[in-house]
Write an enzyme that holds these catalytic residues in place. Structure first.
Site: not given
Ligand SMILES: *[C@@H]1O[C@H](CO)[C@@H](O)[C@H](O)[C@H]1NC(C)=O
Ligand SMILES: *[C@@H]1O[C@H](CO)[C@@H](O)[C@H](O)[C@H]1NC(C)=O
Ligand SMILES: *[C@@H]1O[C@H](CO)[C@@H](O)[C@H](O)[C@H]1NC(C)=O
Length: 373
Positions: A299, A349
């Site tokens: 995400y 990430h």
């Protein structure tokens, strides 16, 4: 179109001694005027048609022809009608360059969706099933909760309203998004940062003792429960929720203090301006994951969440303290150890993709990036 029609009518009706359209006794001048209006009318008709066609094609290409998304066609179509009108030299704000101005970057216009609110409010409590299913898997919880009940209780304590109006041609809202990178160290950006209308920081972000480089003012502070700290009055705490428990926690931390642990210890009580607490919208979170970071990483990072929040509520966005320092190190500006941030390279990430995205936004003229030291 309507304007040219009206002109035609008034030409026909107007008391003109030289011309009578009905009897076709027109002077050459009026005939030419009529011709010009006709050409203008046909051109505008053609232009509207072309734009609509392109829009629908782009829509079909990106969407496939999925039934679940068909509802979206209506707002997108209306949005594009507005866009085609805006293209005729209209600006969306009073700054030199406005984030919202259409036609500056086709790439940006195709990915940008103004219909999704950055905030979760009383008006958009219910999540689409695909958003909900994605969001609950970010930090899965065993105990099920009824989201609507949880939010309803939360919105008795915090406003749950959207304080941001849409674009306004007489406004120039300048925003600074301030990350925590060590590249701020000895940057002397403090005064620059302080000059913005909104100054957005995230997680720890201390300012005391670092004013010369990072500024002293803050209007928005983005945190999740495990990173939350007390804030001075007059600062909006923007909670980034990763699970339903986070909503229970903020409710608790602003009232009875019954929650002290999520997956890590959290603050039992939080001292922040309750009237300024805002909740980040999971649908907006997913929109960034879908449209901008394009599923790179599990995400998007908090930095991305804040940057796109700013792009949706500001007219001008300036970015400070993002990325590595000039030597390629990922520490925080308050850390002495330059190697402290090594773990970030292996996190959930995709730092490289996010860095590329920031460059693309800068190239598209939508943000300005200050890279520091
Ligand atoms: C537009 O912005 C100006 C300046 O900030 C403000 O005075 C005005 O009330 C705004 N208009 C609307 C419709 O929000
Ligand atoms: C609080 O913020 C508003 C604008 O967000 C500002 O006008 C006002 O001066 C601030 N008040 C204090 C006490 O800092
Ligand atoms: C952007 O997001 C919206 C809604 O989430 C979606 O309908 C649209 O197809 C996306 N566009 C791109 C280019 O990813």
């Amino acid at each position: 179109m309507r304007i040219s029609n009206k002109n035609l009518l008034s030409t026909a009706k107007g008391p003109s001694p030289k011309c009578n359209i009905v009897t076709m006794k027109c002077s050459l001048r009026v005939f030419i005027l009529f011709l010009v209006l006709l050409v203008a009318f046909l051109t505008s008709l053609f232009f509207t048609y072309t734009l609509t066609g392109v829009t629908n094609m782009a829509y079909l290409e990106t969407q496939g022809v999925e039934d679940a998304h068909r509802v979206k066609l209506v707002p997108s179509y209306l949005g594009m009608q507005k866009l085609s009108k805006d293209l005729v030299g209209q600006k969306t704000c009073a700054c030199d360059r406005c984030v919202g101005d259409p036609g500056v970057s086709q790439w940006f216009d195709e990915h940008f969706d103004q219909d999704i609110l950055p905030l979760w409010t009383k008006a958009n409590m219910k999540l689409d099933p695909d958003v909900y299913n994605w969001w609950v898997m970010l930090q899965p919880q065993f105990k099920p909760h009824n989201l609507k009940d949880v939010l309803s209780k939360l919105f008795l304590i915090v406003p749950g309203e959207n304080p941001y109006s849409s674009w306004n041609r007489s406004r120039c809202r300048r925003c600074a998004v301030v990350g925590n990178s060590g590249n701020l160290h000895q940057s002397h950006y403090g005064a620059d940062i302080n000059s913005h209308d909104f100054i957005m920081r995230m997680n720890q972000a201390p300012t005391i003792g670092f004013e010369t480089d990072v500024g002293s003012r803050t209007t928005h502070h983005f945190m999740y429960p495990e990173s939350a700290k007390n804030l001075p009055a007059n600062i909006s705490f923007v909670l980034v929720p990763f699970k339903t428990l986070d909503l229970l926690w903020i409710t608790s931390a602003l009232s009875m203090g019954e929650i002290r642990f999520t997956y890590a210890p959290v603050k039992q009580f939080l001292r922040v301006d309750k009237d300024k607490v805002q909740i980040y919208n999971p649908a907006f979170f997913k929109y960034i994951h879908d449209n901008w970071t394009e599923h790179h990483g599990r995400y998007p990072s908090t930095g991305m969440l804040v940057l796109f929040f700013a792009l949706h509520i500001c007219d001008e966005v300036n970015v400070y303290g993002f990325g590595a320092d000039s030597r390629g190190n990922w520490h925080h500006y308050w850390e002495n150890n330059r190697y402290a941030g090594e773990f970030r390279k292996t996190g959930v990430h995709d730092a490289d993709f996010e860095a590329k995205l920031i460059n693309s936004l800068a190239e598209a003229g939508k943000i300005r990036v200050f890279r520091g030291n």
